[in-house]
Enzyme design. Structure first.
Site, PDB file in Angstrom:
ATOM      1  N   LYS A   9       0.822  -1.202   0.000  1.00  0.00           N
ATOM      2  CA  LYS A   9       0.000   0.000   0.000  1.00  0.00           C
ATOM      3  C   LYS A   9       0.868   1.268   0.000  1.00  0.00           C
ATOM      4  O   LYS A   9       2.083   1.198   0.217  1.00  0.00           O
ATOM      5  CB  LYS A   9      -0.928  -0.037   1.228  1.00  0.00           C
ATOM      6  CG  LYS A   9      -1.932  -1.198   1.204  1.00  0.00           C
ATOM      7  CD  LYS A   9      -2.850  -1.169   2.432  1.00  0.00           C
ATOM      8  CE  LYS A   9      -3.866  -2.306   2.382  1.00  0.00           C
ATOM      9  NZ  LYS A   9      -4.827  -2.248   3.524  1.00  0.00           N
ATOM     10  N   TYR A  49     -11.981  -2.041  -3.947  1.00  0.00           N
ATOM     11  CA  TYR A  49     -12.538  -2.268  -2.610  1.00  0.00           C
ATOM     12  C   TYR A  49     -14.067  -2.157  -2.598  1.00  0.00           C
ATOM     13  O   TYR A  49     -14.656  -1.868  -1.556  1.00  0.00           O
ATOM     14  CB  TYR A  49     -11.926  -1.291  -1.603  1.00  0.00           C
ATOM     15  CG  TYR A  49     -10.589  -1.748  -1.027  1.00  0.00           C
ATOM     16  CD1 TYR A  49     -10.492  -2.923  -0.288  1.00  0.00           C
ATOM     17  CD2 TYR A  49      -9.428  -0.996  -1.209  1.00  0.00           C
ATOM     18  CE1 TYR A  49      -9.287  -3.340   0.256  1.00  0.00           C
ATOM     19  CE2 TYR A  49      -8.215  -1.397  -0.662  1.00  0.00           C
ATOM     20  CZ  TYR A  49      -8.153  -2.578   0.079  1.00  0.00           C
ATOM     21  OH  TYR A  49      -6.951  -2.988   0.626  1.00  0.00           O
ATOM     22  N   ASN A 112      -1.795   0.060   6.980  1.00  0.00           N
ATOM     23  CA  ASN A 112      -1.271  -1.222   7.473  1.00  0.00           C
ATOM     24  C   ASN A 112      -0.429  -1.956   6.428  1.00  0.00           C
ATOM     25  O   ASN A 112      -0.353  -3.169   6.405  1.00  0.00           O
ATOM     26  CB  ASN A 112      -2.408  -2.086   8.024  1.00  0.00           C
ATOM     27  CG  ASN A 112      -3.471  -2.408   6.978  1.00  0.00           C
ATOM     28  OD1 ASN A 112      -3.344  -2.021   5.819  1.00  0.00           O
ATOM     29  ND2 ASN A 112      -4.491  -3.138   7.376  1.00  0.00           N
ATOM     30  N   HIS A 115      -1.956  -5.381   1.508  1.00  0.00           N
ATOM     31  CA  HIS A 115      -3.257  -6.017   1.274  1.00  0.00           C
ATOM     32  C   HIS A 115      -3.001  -7.442   0.844  1.00  0.00           C
ATOM     33  O   HIS A 115      -2.050  -7.717   0.116  1.00  0.00           O
ATOM     34  CB  HIS A 115      -4.035  -5.306   0.151  1.00  0.00           C
ATOM     35  CG  HIS A 115      -5.132  -6.160  -0.412  1.00  0.00           C
ATOM     36  ND1 HIS A 115      -6.361  -6.228   0.174  1.00  0.00           N
ATOM     37  CD2 HIS A 115      -5.143  -7.044  -1.447  1.00  0.00           C
ATOM     38  CE1 HIS A 115      -7.108  -7.109  -0.506  1.00  0.00           C
ATOM     39  NE2 HIS A 115      -6.388  -7.615  -1.495  1.00  0.00           N
ATOM     40  N   GLU A 126      -9.347 -10.458  -7.800  1.00  0.00           N
ATOM     41  CA  GLU A 126      -8.375  -9.380  -7.559  1.00  0.00           C
ATOM     42  C   GLU A 126      -7.176  -9.487  -8.510  1.00  0.00           C
ATOM     43  O   GLU A 126      -6.658  -8.469  -8.979  1.00  0.00           O
ATOM     44  CB  GLU A 126      -7.912  -9.412  -6.097  1.00  0.00           C
ATOM     45  CG  GLU A 126      -9.027  -9.004  -5.136  1.00  0.00           C
ATOM     46  CD  GLU A 126      -8.615  -9.080  -3.674  1.00  0.00           C
ATOM     47  OE1 GLU A 126      -7.462  -9.471  -3.370  1.00  0.00           O
ATOM     48  OE2 GLU A 126      -9.459  -8.741  -2.822  1.00  0.00           O
TER      49      GLU A 126
HETATM   50  P1  RTP Z   1      -6.900  -5.972   3.149  1.00  0.00           P
HETATM   51  O1  RTP Z   1      -8.235  -6.292   2.488  1.00  0.00           O
HETATM   52  O2  RTP Z   1      -6.386  -4.605   2.806  1.00  0.00           O
HETATM   53  O3  RTP Z   1      -5.890  -7.062   2.902  1.00  0.00           O
HETATM   54  O4  RTP Z   1      -7.088  -5.976   4.725  1.00  0.00           O
HETATM   55  P2  RTP Z   1      -7.903  -6.973   5.617  1.00  0.00           P
HETATM   56  O5  RTP Z   1      -8.529  -8.049   4.781  1.00  0.00           O
HETATM   57  O6  RTP Z   1      -7.020  -7.386   6.734  1.00  0.00           O
HETATM   58  O7  RTP Z   1      -9.040  -6.009   6.187  1.00  0.00           O
HETATM   59  P3  RTP Z   1     -10.437  -5.598   5.549  1.00  0.00           P
HETATM   60  O8  RTP Z   1     -11.476  -5.824   6.587  1.00  0.00           O
HETATM   61  O9  RTP Z   1     -10.631  -6.246   4.223  1.00  0.00           O
HETATM   62  O10 RTP Z   1     -10.277  -4.030   5.374  1.00  0.00           O
HETATM   63  C1  RTP Z   1      -9.643  -3.504   4.251  1.00  0.00           C
HETATM   64  C2  RTP Z   1      -8.727  -2.393   4.664  1.00  0.00           C
HETATM   65  O11 RTP Z   1      -9.517  -1.282   5.082  1.00  0.00           O
HETATM   66  C3  RTP Z   1      -8.820  -0.564   6.088  1.00  0.00           C
HETATM   67  N1  RTP Z   1      -9.646  -0.533   7.280  1.00  0.00           N
HETATM   68  N2  RTP Z   1      -9.850   0.544   7.973  1.00  0.00           N
HETATM   69  N3  RTP Z   1     -10.695   2.394   9.913  1.00  0.00           N
HETATM   70  C4  RTP Z   1     -11.081   1.128  10.002  1.00  0.00           C
HETATM   71  O12 RTP Z   1     -11.782   0.727  10.919  1.00  0.00           O
HETATM   72  C5  RTP Z   1     -10.632   0.216   8.988  1.00  0.00           C
HETATM   73  N4  RTP Z   1     -10.933  -1.067   8.924  1.00  0.00           N
HETATM   74  C6  RTP Z   1     -10.305  -1.539   7.848  1.00  0.00           C
HETATM   75  C7  RTP Z   1      -7.495  -1.263   6.316  1.00  0.00           C
HETATM   76  O13 RTP Z   1      -6.517  -0.663   5.469  1.00  0.00           O
HETATM   77  C8  RTP Z   1      -7.817  -2.668   5.859  1.00  0.00           C
HETATM   78  O14 RTP Z   1      -6.650  -3.369   5.539  1.00  0.00           O
HETATM   79 MG    MG Z   2      -9.656  -7.654   3.062  1.00  0.00          MG
END
Ligand code: RTP
Ligand code: MG
Length: 138
Positions: A9, A49, A112, A115, A126
């Site tokens: 990212k 997204y 973070n 992804h 994706e």
């Molecule tokens: P990613 O899709 O980016 O690999 O991350 P992930 O599965 O661990 O988490 P996901 O629930 O899919 O969320 C996608 C990305 O959104 C951002 N996020 N922000 N502010 C918040 O509460 C929040 N929650 C998620 C993070 O960048 C997360 O990786």
């Molecule tokens: Mg995710």
């Protein structure tokens, strides 16, 4: 053998840790099969997204993802999808295990570093979002 989509990212690229992130993938048994740097538009980030479009963090997340360049990769290995997510660590870096990328480098829940696809169907979708079949090495 499984394939997954990885993105370094904007915060990871700005921190100059592209090499360190890829090193961790390779050291843990993942192989890079395609790789490209790009600067997403807001629309491209929204499309990527779209699964999160009803979430409160969608607008902020998509602003962040198009704020500066990212590195997109296809990673391959046994159980590549879950292995990649193990190497990445939990979404919230404060809950991420020691030795994970997010634990070591993330600065917020949003910023973070990486992804990773979360299931075979999302990985296929994706990967196709960023790469054509000819871009992916056999
Ligand atoms: P990613 O899709 O980016 O690999 O991350 P992930 O599965 O661990 O988490 P996901 O629930 O899919 O969320 C996608 C990305 O959104 C951002 N996020 N922000 N502010 C918040 O509460 C929040 N929650 C998620 C993070 O960048 C997360 O990786
Ligand atoms: Mg995710």
């Amino acid at each position: 053998m499984e394939q997954t989509l990885s993105i370094i990212k904007p915060d990871g690229v700005k921190k100059n840790i592209i090499g360190e992130v890829i090193r961790r993938f390779e050291a843990n048994g993942l192989t890079v099969k395609a790789m490209r740097m790009l600067h997403m538009s807001k629309e491209e980030a929204q499309g990527f997204y779209a699964v999160h479009k009803e979430r409160p963090f969608y607008d902020s997340l998509t602003d962040f993802m198009c704020s500066s360049p990212v590195v997109v990769m296809v990673l391959q290995g046994e159980n590549a999808i879950s292995l990649n997510r193990t190497i990445m660590g939990a979404t919230n870096f404060k809950e991420a295990d020691e030795g994970t990328i997010r634990r070591d480098y993330a600065t917020s829940v949003e910023s973070n570093i990486v992804h990773g696809s979360d299931a075979p169907e999302t990985a296929a979708w994706e990967i196709a979002y960023f790469f054509s079949a000819l871009d992916i090495m056999a």
